[in-house]
Design a protein around this motif. Structure first.
Motif, PDB file in Angstrom:
ATOM      1  N   MET C 179      -2.950  22.561  64.373  1.00 11.07           N
ATOM      2  CA  MET C 179      -4.368  22.319  64.515  1.00 11.07           C
ATOM      3  C   MET C 179      -4.686  21.274  65.588  1.00 11.07           C
ATOM      4  SD  MET C 179      -6.225  23.971  62.151  1.00 11.07           S
ATOM      5  CE  MET C 179      -5.423  25.497  62.484  1.00 11.07           C
ATOM      6  N   GLY C 180      -3.774  20.375  65.821  1.00  8.24           N
ATOM      7  CA  GLY C 180      -3.993  19.381  66.856  1.00  8.24           C
ATOM      8  C   GLY C 180      -4.925  18.263  66.476  1.00  8.24           C
ATOM      9  N   THR C 181      -5.154  18.023  65.208  1.00 11.70           N
ATOM     10  CA  THR C 181      -6.024  16.927  64.815  1.00 11.70           C
ATOM     11  C   THR C 181      -5.619  16.436  63.441  1.00 11.70           C
ATOM     12  OG1 THR C 181      -8.272  16.272  64.309  1.00 11.70           O
ATOM     13  CG2 THR C 181      -7.693  18.553  63.901  1.00 11.70           C
ATOM     14  N   ARG C 354       2.527  27.469  73.846  1.00  9.06           N
ATOM     15  CA  ARG C 354       1.116  27.813  73.587  1.00  9.06           C
ATOM     16  C   ARG C 354       0.970  29.040  72.705  1.00  9.06           C
ATOM     17  NH1 ARG C 354      -1.019  25.394  78.358  1.00  9.06           N
ATOM     18  NH2 ARG C 354       0.114  23.430  78.336  1.00  9.06           N
ATOM     19  N   HIS C 356       1.043  28.715  69.295  1.00 12.38           N
ATOM     20  CA  HIS C 356       1.024  28.217  67.927  1.00 12.38           C
ATOM     21  C   HIS C 356       0.002  28.904  67.038  1.00 12.38           C
ATOM     22  CE1 HIS C 356      -1.694  25.931  70.378  1.00 12.38           C
ATOM     23  NE2 HIS C 356      -2.317  25.495  69.332  1.00 12.38           N
ATOM     24  N   ARG C 357      -0.925  29.651  67.589  1.00 12.02           N
ATOM     25  CA  ARG C 357      -1.872  30.352  66.721  1.00 12.02           C
ATOM     26  C   ARG C 357      -1.648  31.850  66.812  1.00 12.02           C
ATOM     27  NH1 ARG C 357      -6.250  26.621  66.840  1.00 12.02           N
ATOM     28  NH2 ARG C 357      -7.460  27.897  65.457  1.00 12.02           N
TER      29      ARG C 357
ATOM     30  N   GLN D 189      -4.974   7.123  81.141  1.00 14.55           N
ATOM     31  CA  GLN D 189      -3.643   7.270  80.558  1.00 14.55           C
ATOM     32  C   GLN D 189      -3.376   8.678  80.060  1.00 14.55           C
ATOM     33  OE1 GLN D 189      -4.379   4.469  77.587  1.00 14.55           O
ATOM     34  NE2 GLN D 189      -3.533   2.739  78.701  1.00 14.55           N
ATOM     35  N   PRO D 193       0.588  16.525  79.139  1.00 16.61           N
ATOM     36  CA  PRO D 193       0.344  17.938  78.859  1.00 16.61           C
ATOM     37  C   PRO D 193      -0.491  18.147  77.608  1.00 16.61           C
ATOM     38  CG  PRO D 193       2.678  17.393  78.669  1.00 16.61           C
ATOM     39  CD  PRO D 193       1.991  16.208  79.204  1.00 16.61           C
ATOM     40  N   GLN D 197      -4.230  20.864  77.449  1.00 17.31           N
ATOM     41  CA  GLN D 197      -4.391  22.099  76.700  1.00 17.31           C
ATOM     42  C   GLN D 197      -5.858  22.446  76.594  1.00 17.31           C
ATOM     43  OE1 GLN D 197      -2.534  23.050  73.230  1.00 17.31           O
ATOM     44  NE2 GLN D 197      -0.571  22.145  73.710  1.00 17.31           N
ATOM     45  N   ASP D 199      -7.142  24.095  74.559  1.00 19.14           N
ATOM     46  CA  ASP D 199      -7.270  24.639  73.223  1.00 19.14           C
ATOM     47  C   ASP D 199      -8.407  23.971  72.481  1.00 19.14           C
ATOM     48  OD1 ASP D 199      -6.592  25.510  70.525  1.00 19.14           O
ATOM     49  OD2 ASP D 199      -4.785  26.205  71.541  1.00 19.14           O
ATOM     50  N   GLN D 202      -8.222  20.574  70.264  1.00 19.64           N
ATOM     51  CA  GLN D 202      -8.352  19.184  70.678  1.00 19.64           C
ATOM     52  C   GLN D 202      -9.781  18.681  70.522  1.00 19.64           C
ATOM     53  OE1 GLN D 202      -5.808  17.453  71.301  1.00 19.64           O
ATOM     54  NE2 GLN D 202      -4.346  19.117  71.306  1.00 19.64           N
TER      55      GLN D 202
END
Lengths: 661, 100, 408, 269
Positions: C179-181, C354, C356-357, D189, D193, D197, D199, D202
């Protein structure tokens, strides 16, 4: 050539056996156990299939692009030099790949049953297959590598695998000693080999095959200076030193007979078909360097001829089946070197190719006999196994006839090519080759007669039985190869082998043929036409006839009139003792190398114990004295140390605090 | 957000309390607990002082500090268990045989 | 007053009061009722049916009993800690609710409020942190009771909870990587939004990482000390374990805390893997819907998911027997942790490429599960110290499978 | 910080030192109560000094006082309580309070990590060991402290030294904190990578403390992360090796051989 395909194939050929080996090693003991062979078989089978693909691609390629250099990635940098991981794929590579992976596949399939007792895997079963996979990986790396560094890497890695596999039964002292011996003797050769590679780097500033060979053939360095001939000769001789070690040539051959302590599949794969031919491959690969130095070529030829004859004489008196085969291997390798030395590299590689089939077949058959005899392989303890092991007998006879140079079997064609070229170079070489061929036929037939003919004798308590399908199937495949592989190189059938290899050697070994040089493909065909087997009918008939006569003589002496050999031996006792004691070479090494070294060791121990230790004691006196003084500070209480530390910190803090004011 | 000085002072106080504990207690486990208190003080200080410089380096450093604390705790407890097995006591004085 | 309520802060307080006191506490009580009903159903009995219609007032009667019984404190206990333990475990089991997103966003006037008590950046870590404190209640209670059985329970609970926290953390890491969060509300709305896979499957994490879902469920059982992981209070071995010395309301708090723990765990899993308040094809549960009715719908959906999972937990309790302690440890260290490490590597690889989903995630899950089962089935069981020390192992057949002669 | 404040701080430390001195376990008549009174007085005096002499009222927060009190009193109890179990549990309190102090400084990720690692793993292991090692009674070495006066003196002098130095720190005003939260500092900063993304995952997370921590750790300090991993591995192996039960082995062990002879007569393995 489609470079991408080759690149992918090359990578996978390397990775498949490696992954198989790693998985076998990691999962073998806890998970796979008796099924470990599958994973390695799968890996090597993939490698074999891809080798076929590589062969197809190389064969389909236009003649002009017979060698492709495929860079993969930069490995490391040292000083000013970049070292790359790269492949060199040309017909020679693809032939070697086919031989290595094909024979390996069959041998590994064979090992599935061989490494079992009463259908239970022997101890170390997983280890065995992991090492075999590792060996295939190393050998492929050796063959595929596009520069001397990778060659050296593969070279050492196969040496390691050989060591590990010879010492597979490490709890048997003789096996452990044999493994050590093989490793140490190879070290001697590899030392020279390493020096040679260093000298190449020193001279040419690079280790890439193509660049080095171009410079050698052009005669000038990259900087424009001419190359000294002495330098080339030195390099060639140093490389030859390594080849002698790995391929068991004359001064350094002593390890190979002892290496028979390893399991038979190992002898078949490593010490007959593949690893020991690495030296031949290396000399063929470095043809540019060797052919640039006539001295080196002569040395190669002389060593090869001497080894061939010498090992064949020893084989005459041995009774251990595997040892006879080992000396025969040495002798055949000598042939290959002889072929290289007389500028017939394609014939040498051809002999390598056919030899891989019949020698692997013979060793595997010997393994089958050993399996049936409960681990005994000395022909003095058994005989007349013809009826007991019918299939093994048939295959063994096929392999033996091929080895003996019986007409129209594979060994006949390849060996006679070499003898033919030897005669062209010098009559002495030819004569030695011919004499060796006769001896070969004789001792091979003698071996068959001892083991399979005569009255039926079996060691006590052994229930002799024919081997299972897993073992017989590879034997069958190999025997087909032993019969028919030779026809690949005959003019009648298009002389495919030499045409295929021709372009590799026509700039190096080829230019020295006494044929009219024609440019490009025409040259290759012309060279091939000359190198072919049918070029000399007289020699063909002579050697074939001699082989048949020798076989018949052996049959007469050992089956029909078995009293004759003993009489001959007692007639020339000295010669017999010389042969059966292998020319006393091991004893000579013992006296010349081992004992002096041991003496030195004893002296050193004394020196260390009394002189150096005394010095060290003196050196420690000062700290000991200091420690005596400071000992009082060590209260043994942790907090005590902490307090002194804290006091130090506080003092530091205060110093900082006031220093800034 | 808050200032820096008061956090540094609180951190210093925590550190010093841990130090007192380390110096004065005799139980091995409590001694190690005291060092952990010192870690807490250092952590507060590192984060507070890190804010002075406007980046997150202080916090990153604090995270590595936690790793060190975890390592130290694991080894210390292993040692304590070992020592306790040998002598059946947690008294630090039982282990002063190494004195000079 | 209205201004206060429509600020996020005031709204959170009101929400906390409403959900915590109005919903959770009664539902914890009714969990016990349902547990008894379900057990009766599974065992072909009637279950509680005397107090009120269908026995629905049984929890009230139970509660009254907890209050009215004598609150006895044994003389040998360590009194301060003995009193603190039930409080610790009860508080910890409830605090986790604060970060659960109950109903997406709610538009009141021109303000958009998150139906959530607290919205920390690190909501996910917050819940792990709170969950890791739960063990203190058990340990302190067990130690303070000054009773061998209670102490054994505490020791077992500690080892078990520390062990099972690792696979739980790895499961959660897999979700975080996908999910990245770390924000729970973002995780929910990410699962709720987007296309349906193959036309009808919602983008819930359970379909992406089914294995992680199952493992998280198992570890949630273990963290809540539920069957088959209730070794800390095993009646047959430890006569009740860490709460053997407790009585009346203090015992009740331990009892309720277990159910509160189950609810928190279920809500957490629902948010992480089951799309939280999202239900496919229901327009009121889409992220865009912000009206009052939509919020109610969303709460009902997440409530339904929690109830479903509670049902599974109770079902498991009355179906599967308890583990032996070495089995419990082996499950965690030799099965779940390696499996989840492999999952973690898989998630990292998929993230790197890329993917992951994508459908590769469930495929990889199944592959890892298969590999683990295969290896587990083929590898020999390690010899534990327990087996080394015990000359004979009961409950396991002998080598030949025959019973010893004297036993027949 | 004015000189008067500094001296007030020194006074407070002296008071606190006296309190801790009395509270430390000792044989004989217990003076814990008077010590506790003194120490609490010192803590509140410290907060008062901070409130009037150090903290800028515009940026002060009531939570700071609350959690500072909890942390300091808890720490005092950790080092003075005669029962190690209580010490460990008080430590949990200290860890939670310190985590809260970190949250107040904007280090949310670190705070939660602190709670998970310290309270969730390290301290429960301490508690485990304490309970295993000490099941009954209160041995003499817990009821007695060693050289309490020297310890307290050294500790509080150090405290005073640091605090005196801390008075010279610049006050963290708006400039500092603005730099922390400004997107520019982040953008400088985030050439990683992770941020490139495209995506949607984020979204909504791009300003958070945890993301920026991740960027800093994984971009600027990635080697340190590796080293930390190696350290943990070594510690794990060490802990296993330390606590393993010894299996008796055949043949002479290294310990049986007189010093100086090892390596000469006994093979190293």
């Amino acid at each position: 050539m489609s470079v991408e395909t080759l690149k992918l194939c090359g990578i996978l050929i390397l990775l498949a056996p490696l992954i198989g080996a790693i998985l076998a090693g990691a999962l073998g003991r806890p998970v796979l156990r008796g099924n470990t062979h599958w994973i390695v078989i799968a890996g090597v089978a993939v490698a074999f299939a891809l080798s076929v693909v590589v062969f197809g691609v190389v064969r389909g390629a236009a003649d002009g692009a017979h060698a492709v250099q495929i860079p993969l990635y930069d490995w490391f940098t040292s000083g000013s030099g970049w070292f790359k991981v790269e492949f060199l794929i040309d017909p020679l590579t693809s032939i070697m790949l086919l031989t290595v992976t094909g024979v390996s596949l069959l041998v590994i399939i064979y090992s599935r049953d061989y490494m079992r007792e009463h259908d239970k895997p022997v101890r170390g079963y997983e280890r065995f297959f992991a090492f075999l996979g590792l060996f295939v990986f190393s050998m492929c790396a050796l063959v595929l590598g596009g520069n001397f560094l990778l060659l050296y890497l593969g070279w050492e890695a196969v040496g390691l695998c050989s060591y590990l596999l010879i010492g597979f039964y490490y709890d048997r002292p003789s096996a452990a000693a044999a493994a050590k011996k093989a490793f140490l003797v190879n070290r001697v050769g590899d030392f020279g080999f390493g020096l040679g590679i260093l000298l190449i780097y020193l001279t040419f500033g690079t280790l890439e095959y193509q660049a080095v060979f171009d410079m050698v053939q052009g005669g000038v360095l990259a900087s424009g200076e001419p190359i000294a001939t002495g330098r080339i000769t030195t390099i060639a001789l140093l490389l030859l030193c390594g080849a002698c070690g790995k391929s068991a040539q004359l001064p350094l051959h002593v390890w190979l007979p002892d290496a028979m302590e390893g399991p038979s599949p190992v002898s078949a794969l490593i010490h007959a078909a593949t690893m020991v031919t690495a030296g031949v491959y290396m000399v063929a690969r470095c043809g540019a360097i060797f052919t640039a130095s006539p001295i080196a070529m002569t040395v190669v030829a002389v060593i090869g001829a001497c080894t061939a004859l010498f090992a064949a004489t020893i084989a005459l008196t041995q009774t251990d089946l595997k040892r006879i085969l080992a000396y025969s291997t040495i002798s055949q390798l000598g042939y290959m070197f002889l072929g290289l030395g007389v500028y017939a590299a394609d014939s040498a590689v051809f002999h390598l190719f056919t030899h891989a089939f019949f020698k692997a077949l013979l060793f595997l058959c010997a393994g089958s006999v050993m399996h049936a005899m409960g681990g005994i392989i000395d022909a003095r303890y058994f005989g007349g196994l013809r009826k007991l092991l019918p299939w093994t007998f048939r295959f063994f006879v096929i392999g033996s006839l091929a080895l003996a140079g019986f007409p129209f079997l594979s060994g006949f064609f390849s060996k006679d090519e070499i003898i033919h070229h030897a005669f062209e170079a010098h009559w002495l070489f030819g004569l030695v080759g011919l004499a060796t061929a006769v001896l070969t036929a004789f001792y091979t037939a003698r071996m068959v007669c001892l083991a399979f003919f005569g009255p039926e004798r079996v060691p006590e308590g052994v229930h002799a039985h024919e081997s299972g399908k897993w073992m017989l199937a590879p034997l069958g495949v190999l025997s087909i190869g032993a019969i028919f592989a030779g026809y690949l190189g005959v003019e009648m059938f298009g002389q495919g082998f030499h045409n295929f290899l021709g372009p590799v050697f026509h700039d190096t070994f080829g230019v020295h043929y006494s044929v009219v040089s024609a440019p490009g493909a025409a040259h290759a065909v012309a060279a091939a036409a000359h190198t072919g087997f049918l070029a000399n009918y007289g020699l063909m008939i002579l050697s074939g006839g001699l082989a048949i006569v020798a076989i018949a003589a052996a049959y007469f002496m050992y089956v029909l009139q078995p009293w004759i050999p003993g009489t001959i031996a007692s007639a020339v006792p000295r010669l017999h003792r010389l042969f059966s004691n292998k020319y006393y070479i091991d004893e000579a090494y013992d006296a010349a190398v081992v004992r002096p070294l041991r003496m030195t060791g004893r002296v050193s121990v004394g020196l260390d114990n009394y002189f150096l230790d005394g010095l060290v004691w003196l050196a420690t006196a000062i700290p000991r004295g200091l420690a005596f003084v400071l000992r009082g500070l060590q209260g043994g209480l942790i907090q005590g140390y902490a307090v002194s530390m804290i006091i130090g910190i506080i003092i530091l803090a205060l110093v900082v605090f006031f220093a800034e004011r | 957000m808050a200032g820096v000085t008061e956090y540094v002072i609180v951190g210093a106080a925590l550190f010093a309390l841990g130090l007192v504990g380390f110096l004065s207690r005799r139980n091995l486990i409590v001694m190690f607990l005291s060092t952990e208190i010192m870690f807490q003080g250092v952590l507060v200080n590192v984060v507070a002082v890190g804010r002075l410089h406007g980046g997150l380096e202080g916090q990153a450093f604090g995270l590595f500090l936690l790793v060190i604390a975890a390592v130290e705790a694991g080894l210390a407890l292993g040692l304590i268990v070992l020592l306790f097995r040998r002598r059946g006591t947690l008294d630090a004085d039982a282990w002063s045989a190494m004195r000079g | 007053m209205w201004d206060f309520l429509t600020s996020q802060f005031g709204f959170s307080i009101a929400l906390a009061a409403f959900i915590m006191l109005g919903v959770i506490l009664p539902s914890v009580a009714y969990c016990i009722y349902f547990e008894r009903k379900i057990s009766a159903w599974i065992q072909d009995r009637k279950g509680p049916n005397r107090v009120g219609p269908l026995g629905l007032l049984q929890p009230v009667a139970d509660g009254a009993k907890f209050f009215l019984k004598e609150d006895f404190i044994p003389g040998h206990v360590d009194k301060p800690l003995f009193l603190a333990a039930p409080a610790i475990i009860f508080i910890v089991s409830l605090v986790g609710f604060a970060a659960i997103p109950w109903g997406g966003q709610w538009q009141i006037g021109d303000k958009l409020l998150e139906v959530q008590v607290a919205r920390p950046d690190i909501g996910l870590l917050y819940i792990i942190g709170v969950a890791s404190m739960a063990v203190y209640g058990v340990v302190v209670g067990g130690w303070a009771s000054n009773n061998k059985f209670a102490f054994f329970g505490a020791i077992r609970a500690t080892a078990q909870m520390i062990s099972y926290e690792i696979p739980m953390g790895l499961c959660i890491l897999v979700v975080v990587l996908t999910m990245g969060t770390l924000r729970l509300e973002t995780i929910t709305s990410l699962q709720a939004g987007g296309e349906y896979w193959i036309g009808f499957i919602p983008q819930w994490n359970v379909f992406l990482h089914p294995l992680a879902f199952v493992v998280l469920f198992i570890t949630a059982l273990a963290e809540a000390n539920r069957m088959p992981f209730d070794l800390a209070e095993a009646e047959q071995e430890l006569v009740g374990g860490y709460h053997v010395e407790y009585s009346a309301l203090k015992f009740g708090m331990f009892f309720l805390a277990e159910y509160a723990h189950m609810i928190t765990g279920s809500a957490f899993i629902a948010v992480l893997f089951l799309g939280g308040w999202h239900f496919p094809y229901l327009p009121w549960t889409q992220p865009e819907a912000t009206g009052f009715f939509a919020v109610m719908c969303k709460m009902a959906v997440i409530g339904g998911k929690i109830v479903a999972m509670l049902f599974v937990m109770m079902w498991i309790r009355w179906t599967i027997p308890r583990f032996r302690f070495d089995q419990l440890m082996r499950l965690a260290w030799l099965r779940l942790i390696p499996m989840m490490l492999a999952m973690f590597v898989l998630a990292v690889l998929l993230l790197y490429f890329r993917l992951h989903r994508s459908a590769l995630a469930p495929a990889g899950n199944l592959l890892i599960l298969g590999a683990t089962l295969w290896i587990a089935a083929r590898s020999t069981a390690p010899i534990t110290g327990r087996q080394l020390n015990m000359p004979e192992i009961r409950n396991e057949p002998t080598q030949t499978g025959a019973m010893p002669a004297e036993a027949v | 910080m004015s000189t008067a404040t500094t001296y007030a701080l020194y006074l407070v430390f002296a008071l606190g030192g006296a309190g801790v001195y009395f509270m430390l376990p000792r044989t004989g008549r217990s003076r814990v109560l008077s010590g506790a009174v003194l120490a609490s007085l010192a803590v509140f005096a410290l907060l008062a000094v901070l409130a009037f002499g150090v903290i800028d009222p515009a940026h002060g927060s009531g939570y700071f006082y609350l959690f500072a009190v909890i942390a300091l009193l808890g720490a005092g109890r950790v080092i003075t309580h005669p029962k190690p179990t209580y010490s460990a549990l008080y430590f949990v309190l200290v860890a939670v309070a310190v985590a809260a102090l970190l949250v107040l400084q904007g280090a949310e990720f670190l705070a939660v990590a602190l709670v998970i690692i310290y309270a969730g793993a390290i301290l429960i292991t301490y508690a485990f060991v304490i309970m295993l090692a000490q099941q009954s009674g209160s041995p003499i070495y817990d009821r007695q402290s060693r050289e309490p006066f020297i310890a307290v003196f050294a500790g509080f002098v150090l405290m005073a030294a640091i605090a005196g130095r801390a008075g010279e720190l610049p006050l963290a005003g708006e400039t500092v904190d603005a730099a922390l939260t400004a997107p520019a500092a982040l953008a400088a900063q985030t050439e990683s990578p992770a941020n490139q993304q495209d995506d949607s995952a984020q979204e909504g997370a791009d300003e958070s403390n945890s993301l920026r921590m991740g960027v800093i750790i994984m971009v600027n300090y990635v080697v340190v992360v590796q080293i930390a991993g190696v350290l943990l591995l070594i510690a794990m192996i060490g802990a296993i090796a330390l606590s393993r039960k010894k299996v008796p082995s055949d043949g002479p062990r290294a310990a049986d051989v007189p010093l100086g002879e090892i390596g000469r007569k006994v093979k190293p393995y």
